[in-house]
Design a protein around this motif. Structure first.
Motif, PDB file in Angstrom:
ATOM      1  N   ALA A  38       0.817  -1.221   0.000  1.00  0.00           N
ATOM      2  CA  ALA A  38       0.000   0.000   0.000  1.00  0.00           C
ATOM      3  C   ALA A  38       0.849   1.269   0.000  1.00  0.00           C
ATOM      4  O   ALA A  38       0.397   2.320  -0.447  1.00  0.00           O
ATOM      5  N   SER A  39       2.086   1.155   0.480  1.00  0.00           N
ATOM      6  CA  SER A  39       2.964   2.330   0.553  1.00  0.00           C
ATOM      7  C   SER A  39       3.431   2.793  -0.817  1.00  0.00           C
ATOM      8  O   SER A  39       3.761   3.962  -0.998  1.00  0.00           O
ATOM      9  N   GLY A  40       3.533   1.874  -1.754  1.00  0.00           N
ATOM     10  CA  GLY A  40       4.062   2.207  -3.074  1.00  0.00           C
ATOM     11  C   GLY A  40       5.573   2.323  -3.107  1.00  0.00           C
ATOM     12  O   GLY A  40       6.146   2.645  -4.150  1.00  0.00           O
ATOM     13  N   MET A  41       6.239   2.048  -2.005  1.00  0.00           N
ATOM     14  CA  MET A  41       7.699   2.139  -1.973  1.00  0.00           C
ATOM     15  C   MET A  41       8.314   0.926  -2.652  1.00  0.00           C
ATOM     16  O   MET A  41       7.841  -0.191  -2.495  1.00  0.00           O
ATOM     17  N   GLU A  42       9.382   1.162  -3.398  1.00  0.00           N
ATOM     18  CA  GLU A  42      10.061   0.091  -4.130  1.00  0.00           C
ATOM     19  C   GLU A  42      11.277  -0.447  -3.381  1.00  0.00           C
ATOM     20  O   GLU A  42      11.583  -1.630  -3.481  1.00  0.00           O
ATOM     21  N   THR A  43      11.998   0.426  -2.698  1.00  0.00           N
ATOM     22  CA  THR A  43      13.189   0.001  -1.950  1.00  0.00           C
ATOM     23  C   THR A  43      13.165   0.633  -0.570  1.00  0.00           C
ATOM     24  O   THR A  43      12.624   1.725  -0.377  1.00  0.00           O
ATOM     25  N   GLY A  44      13.751  -0.056   0.394  1.00  0.00           N
ATOM     26  CA  GLY A  44      13.826   0.482   1.749  1.00  0.00           C
ATOM     27  C   GLY A  44      13.915  -0.633   2.760  1.00  0.00           C
ATOM     28  O   GLY A  44      14.423  -1.722   2.469  1.00  0.00           O
ATOM     29  N   GLN A  45      13.378  -0.359   3.941  1.00  0.00           N
ATOM     30  CA  GLN A  45      13.339  -1.393   4.964  1.00  0.00           C
ATOM     31  C   GLN A  45      12.161  -1.173   5.896  1.00  0.00           C
ATOM     32  O   GLN A  45      11.736  -0.051   6.148  1.00  0.00           O
ATOM     33  N   LEU A  46      11.641  -2.313   6.348  1.00  0.00           N
ATOM     34  CA  LEU A  46      10.516  -2.322   7.269  1.00  0.00           C
ATOM     35  C   LEU A  46      11.027  -2.782   8.625  1.00  0.00           C
ATOM     36  O   LEU A  46      11.674  -3.824   8.732  1.00  0.00           O
ATOM     37  N   THR A  47      10.741  -2.004   9.645  1.00  0.00           N
ATOM     38  CA  THR A  47      11.056  -2.391  11.013  1.00  0.00           C
ATOM     39  C   THR A  47       9.742  -2.684  11.725  1.00  0.00           C
ATOM     40  O   THR A  47       8.784  -1.920  11.611  1.00  0.00           O
ATOM     41  N   LEU A  48       9.700  -3.809  12.438  1.00  0.00           N
ATOM     42  CA  LEU A  48       8.557  -4.185  13.260  1.00  0.00           C
ATOM     43  C   LEU A  48       9.018  -4.182  14.707  1.00  0.00           C
ATOM     44  O   LEU A  48      10.132  -4.639  15.004  1.00  0.00           O
ATOM     45  N   PHE A  49       8.166  -3.687  15.614  1.00  0.00           N
ATOM     46  CA  PHE A  49       8.516  -3.598  17.026  1.00  0.00           C
ATOM     47  C   PHE A  49       7.295  -3.958  17.865  1.00  0.00           C
ATOM     48  O   PHE A  49       6.228  -3.360  17.691  1.00  0.00           O
ATOM     49  N   VAL A  50       7.410  -4.954  18.744  1.00  0.00           N
ATOM     50  CA  VAL A  50       6.306  -5.330  19.616  1.00  0.00           C
ATOM     51  C   VAL A  50       6.454  -4.580  20.943  1.00  0.00           C
ATOM     52  O   VAL A  50       7.533  -4.580  21.537  1.00  0.00           O
ATOM     53  N   GLN A  51       5.388  -3.943  21.399  1.00  0.00           N
ATOM     54  CA  GLN A  51       5.424  -3.082  22.583  1.00  0.00           C
ATOM     55  C   GLN A  51       5.088  -3.835  23.868  1.00  0.00           C
ATOM     56  O   GLN A  51       4.291  -3.352  24.669  1.00  0.00           O
ATOM     57  N   HIS A  52       5.691  -4.976  24.056  1.00  0.00           N
ATOM     58  CA  HIS A  52       5.376  -5.788  25.232  1.00  0.00           C
ATOM     59  C   HIS A  52       6.638  -6.478  25.737  1.00  0.00           C
ATOM     60  O   HIS A  52       7.590  -6.670  24.991  1.00  0.00           O
ATOM     61  N   THR A  53       6.616  -6.886  27.014  1.00  0.00           N
ATOM     62  CA  THR A  53       7.770  -7.568  27.613  1.00  0.00           C
ATOM     63  C   THR A  53       7.527  -9.055  27.814  1.00  0.00           C
ATOM     64  O   THR A  53       8.356  -9.735  28.406  1.00  0.00           O
ATOM     65  N   SER A  54       6.406  -9.553  27.306  1.00  0.00           N
ATOM     66  CA  SER A  54       6.122 -10.987  27.426  1.00  0.00           C
ATOM     67  C   SER A  54       5.651 -11.574  26.095  1.00  0.00           C
ATOM     68  O   SER A  54       4.932 -12.558  26.050  1.00  0.00           O
ATOM     69  N   ALA A  55       6.072 -10.945  25.006  1.00  0.00           N
ATOM     70  CA  ALA A  55       5.837 -11.443  23.650  1.00  0.00           C
ATOM     71  C   ALA A  55       7.003 -10.963  22.797  1.00  0.00           C
ATOM     72  O   ALA A  55       7.657  -9.967  23.124  1.00  0.00           O
ATOM     73  N   SER A  56       7.283 -11.686  21.720  1.00  0.00           N
ATOM     74  CA  SER A  56       8.417 -11.316  20.879  1.00  0.00           C
ATOM     75  C   SER A  56       8.068 -11.513  19.413  1.00  0.00           C
ATOM     76  O   SER A  56       6.962 -11.929  19.068  1.00  0.00           O
ATOM     77  N   LEU A  57       9.025 -11.180  18.560  1.00  0.00           N
ATOM     78  CA  LEU A  57       8.867 -11.332  17.116  1.00  0.00           C
ATOM     79  C   LEU A  57       9.939 -12.278  16.591  1.00  0.00           C
ATOM     80  O   LEU A  57      11.085 -12.224  17.036  1.00  0.00           O
ATOM     81  N   LEU A  58       9.558 -13.125  15.642  1.00  0.00           N
ATOM     82  CA  LEU A  58      10.512 -14.050  15.029  1.00  0.00           C
ATOM     83  C   LEU A  58      10.242 -14.154  13.535  1.00  0.00           C
ATOM     84  O   LEU A  58       9.097 -14.050  13.094  1.00  0.00           O
ATOM     85  N   ILE A  59      11.303 -14.390  12.789  1.00  0.00           N
ATOM     86  CA  ILE A  59      11.170 -14.852  11.413  1.00  0.00           C
ATOM     87  C   ILE A  59      11.449 -16.336  11.484  1.00  0.00           C
ATOM     88  O   ILE A  59      12.483 -16.762  11.995  1.00  0.00           O
ATOM     89  N   GLN A  60      10.492 -17.118  10.991  1.00  0.00           N
ATOM     90  CA  GLN A  60      10.604 -18.567  11.141  1.00  0.00           C
ATOM     91  C   GLN A  60       9.941 -19.251   9.953  1.00  0.00           C
ATOM     92  O   GLN A  60       9.222 -18.618   9.174  1.00  0.00           O
ATOM     93  N   GLU A  61      10.161 -20.539   9.823  1.00  0.00           N
ATOM     94  CA  GLU A  61       9.570 -21.322   8.736  1.00  0.00           C
ATOM     95  C   GLU A  61       8.050 -21.215   8.772  1.00  0.00           C
ATOM     96  O   GLU A  61       7.432 -21.335   9.821  1.00  0.00           O
ATOM     97  N   ASN A  62       7.466 -21.022   7.579  1.00  0.00           N
ATOM     98  CA  ASN A  62       6.011 -20.903   7.506  1.00  0.00           C
ATOM     99  C   ASN A  62       5.360 -22.066   6.765  1.00  0.00           C
ATOM    100  O   ASN A  62       4.165 -22.025   6.487  1.00  0.00           O
ATOM    101  N   ALA A  63       6.114 -23.116   6.459  1.00  0.00           N
ATOM    102  CA  ALA A  63       5.550 -24.230   5.700  1.00  0.00           C
ATOM    103  C   ALA A  63       5.055 -25.351   6.608  1.00  0.00           C
ATOM    104  O   ALA A  63       3.924 -25.808   6.470  1.00  0.00           O
ATOM    105  N   ASP A  64       5.878 -25.803   7.520  1.00  0.00           N
ATOM    106  CA  ASP A  64       5.536 -26.947   8.366  1.00  0.00           C
ATOM    107  C   ASP A  64       5.210 -26.469   9.778  1.00  0.00           C
ATOM    108  O   ASP A  64       6.100 -25.997  10.493  1.00  0.00           O
ATOM    109  N   PRO A  65       3.959 -26.581  10.232  1.00  0.00           N
ATOM    110  CA  PRO A  65       3.585 -26.116  11.573  1.00  0.00           C
ATOM    111  C   PRO A  65       4.301 -26.857  12.695  1.00  0.00           C
ATOM    112  O   PRO A  65       4.353 -26.367  13.818  1.00  0.00           O
ATOM    113  N   ASP A  66       4.881 -28.029  12.400  1.00  0.00           N
ATOM    114  CA  ASP A  66       5.640 -28.747  13.426  1.00  0.00           C
ATOM    115  C   ASP A  66       6.839 -27.937  13.915  1.00  0.00           C
ATOM    116  O   ASP A  66       7.249 -28.058  15.075  1.00  0.00           O
ATOM    117  N   VAL A  67       7.409 -27.101  13.043  1.00  0.00           N
ATOM    118  CA  VAL A  67       8.543 -26.270  13.442  1.00  0.00           C
ATOM    119  C   VAL A  67       8.118 -25.332  14.570  1.00  0.00           C
ATOM    120  O   VAL A  67       8.790 -25.226  15.599  1.00  0.00           O
TER     121      VAL A  67
END
Length: 139
Positions: free
Chosen positions: A30-59
């Motif tokens: 929706a931004s229309g931007m072609e190059t750059g970077q996206l930062t994600l930040f969770v505002q909590h101390t008992s949850a986190s963010l991960l990049i992880q496999e999205n194919a096999d739910p066993d992971v």
């Protein structure tokens, strides 16, 4: 150079993973931007963010179980229990993971690998509503 921000409200079902790749993709598109970077930040101390496999739910199941075993609830040495026996273990799990991610953007797309997805990792037993901030910078 342009910058945009957005906030996601994510409802969790308790401990485990909630994929937010689609929300991040839609924000970048929706931004229309072609190059750059996206930062994600969770505002909590008992949850986190991960990049992880999205194919096999066993992971994700195995990762959740690993963290449950690594930082079990009810350990006698834990003093902080203000919100229950899962309180301090959730904070420790967050400290061992991350609350912020940065992903490059090229050709208007997130540069995630083939099997990579973005996940909110809830460390508390009960469902919660979590806030994730998105910050996009680019052109």
């Amino acid at each position: 150079m342009r910058q945009l921000q957005n906030e996601l409200a994510i409802s969790t079902r308790g401990q485990g993973f909630t994929e937010i790749t689609g929300e991040a993709r839609r924000f970048v598109e929706a931004s229309g931007m072609e190059t750059g970077q996206l930062t994600l930040f969770v505002q909590h101390t008992s949850a986190s963010l991960l990049i992880q496999e999205n194919a096999d739910p066993d992971v994700r199941r195995d990762l959740n179980e690993f963290f449950r075993r690594l930082v079990p609830e009810g350990a006698s040495w834990m003093v902080h229990r203000s919100e229950g026996p899962d309180d301090m273990p959730a904070h420790i799990r967050t400290a061992l993971t991350q609350v912020s991610l940065t992903i490059p953007i090229a050709r208007g797309e997130l540069m995630l690998g083939t099997w990579q997805g973005i996940y909110l990792f809830e460390h508390r037993d009960a469902p919660h509503r979590r806030r994730v901030l998105l910050h996009l910078i680019g052109e």
